[in-house]
Write an enzyme that holds these catalytic residues in place. Sequence first.
Site, short mmCIF file in Angstrom:
data_model
loop_
_atom_site.label_atom_id
_atom_site.label_comp_id
_atom_site.label_asym_id
_atom_site.label_seq_id
_atom_site.Cartn_x
_atom_site.Cartn_y
_atom_site.Cartn_z
N GLU A 1 -23.79 -62.73 5.61
CA GLU A 1 -22.61 -61.92 5.27
C GLU A 1 -22.84 -61.08 4.01
O GLU A 1 -22.26 -60.00 3.86
CB GLU A 1 -21.39 -62.83 5.10
CG GLU A 1 -20.94 -63.40 6.44
CD GLU A 1 -19.91 -64.52 6.32
OE1 GLU A 1 -19.06 -64.47 5.41
OE2 GLU A 1 -19.96 -65.46 7.14
N ASP B 1 -14.70 -65.01 -0.44
CA ASP B 1 -14.80 -66.00 0.64
C ASP B 1 -14.53 -67.38 0.03
O ASP B 1 -14.23 -67.49 -1.18
CB ASP B 1 -16.18 -65.91 1.31
CG ASP B 1 -16.16 -66.44 2.74
OD1 ASP B 1 -15.16 -67.05 3.15
OD2 ASP B 1 -17.17 -66.25 3.45
N GLU C 1 -16.31 -70.67 1.10
CA GLU C 1 -17.33 -71.72 1.15
C GLU C 1 -18.16 -71.81 -0.13
O GLU C 1 -18.72 -72.86 -0.45
CB GLU C 1 -18.26 -71.50 2.36
CG GLU C 1 -17.60 -71.73 3.72
CD GLU C 1 -16.84 -70.52 4.25
OE1 GLU C 1 -16.69 -69.52 3.51
OE2 GLU C 1 -16.40 -70.56 5.41
N HIS D 1 -23.37 -70.17 7.26
CA HIS D 1 -23.11 -69.63 8.61
C HIS D 1 -23.12 -68.11 8.49
O HIS D 1 -23.13 -67.57 7.38
CB HIS D 1 -21.76 -70.12 9.15
CG HIS D 1 -20.58 -69.62 8.39
ND1 HIS D 1 -20.15 -70.20 7.21
CD2 HIS D 1 -19.74 -68.58 8.59
CE1 HIS D 1 -19.09 -69.56 6.75
NE2 HIS D 1 -18.83 -68.56 7.57
N HIS E 1 -11.66 -65.01 3.83
CA HIS E 1 -11.97 -66.25 4.55
C HIS E 1 -10.94 -66.53 5.64
O HIS E 1 -9.72 -66.46 5.40
CB HIS E 1 -12.01 -67.43 3.57
CG HIS E 1 -12.16 -68.76 4.25
ND1 HIS E 1 -13.37 -69.21 4.73
CD2 HIS E 1 -11.25 -69.72 4.55
CE1 HIS E 1 -13.20 -70.41 5.28
NE2 HIS E 1 -11.92 -70.74 5.19
ZN LIG Z 1 -15.43 -68.23 4.86
#
Ligand SMILES: [Zn+2]
Length: 281
Positions: A142, A15, A17, A123, A67
Amino acid sequence: MLTIHMTLKVFMSVDMEGISSIVSGAQTGRDPGEYQKGRALMVGDVNAAVEGVLGLGEAEIVVSDAHGGMTNIPPEDLHEAAVLVRGTPKPLTQMAGIGAGFDAAAFIGYHSRKGTLHGILSHTISGSAIESVVINGMEVGETAINAAIAGYYGVPLVFVAGDAAVCAEARELIPNLRTAAVKEAVSRTAAKCLHPRRAGELIRGGMREALEHREEVKPFTFKPPVEIEVRYTNARMADAVEFMPSAERIDGKGIRFVQEDYLKAFGALRASIYIASAVSR
Ligand SMILES: [Zn+2]
């Protein structure tokens, strides 16, 4: 005892972030110039993880771009030892490419679940559509959702790299997994960051150590029947998701899905996000 030389098979979900030095949405796609810098930082962290695996010898490595539109990792800059899974939509989404036969899974650039105190860009799957996801009574992000996909195939999640918050979330979830905290948030969009090269060293060493200790980590699973309770960000989204045959309305913003099979429950969650996003305005 018979010793058989076997090629290590490692799956990586990557991902954005939680990539080293990334602190804002500008770097994960919102600003074209900053996004290009974000992609370079992303491939730096991934290549460090690949080198960590190769430090143990020959390996088969699958890297899944996890992502947004899932075409963030510049293929030509990725370490040649890895095979890249990219593009969307596709089954298993952030975990596409996993299956039975992998020795271990690793998450690179991961972030904490929605609402986490001092979690960079925290998130849960969709910031605009999802308020919270609760599986079998436990609020998850996640990391848990995707670790359970690896676990479905009997593959343990042994390593997580990201900010300090996601590392703590992962360690709480899975005993004995190793983590690399490349930054420490001071707010949701500000952090103290290691230099990208130092972050790379941490990831390289952590990945290798995690694989050396992979036998100590059990595959993470949710016990069937799997009950997923989703809270959307508004009632209009839940109104639309309620049309799904497997959906059960809980209240204004809440929907429950119950399935024997985790992948079916996960599929319902993902489909519901597409539906919720379609009626978000
Ligand atoms: Zn992401």
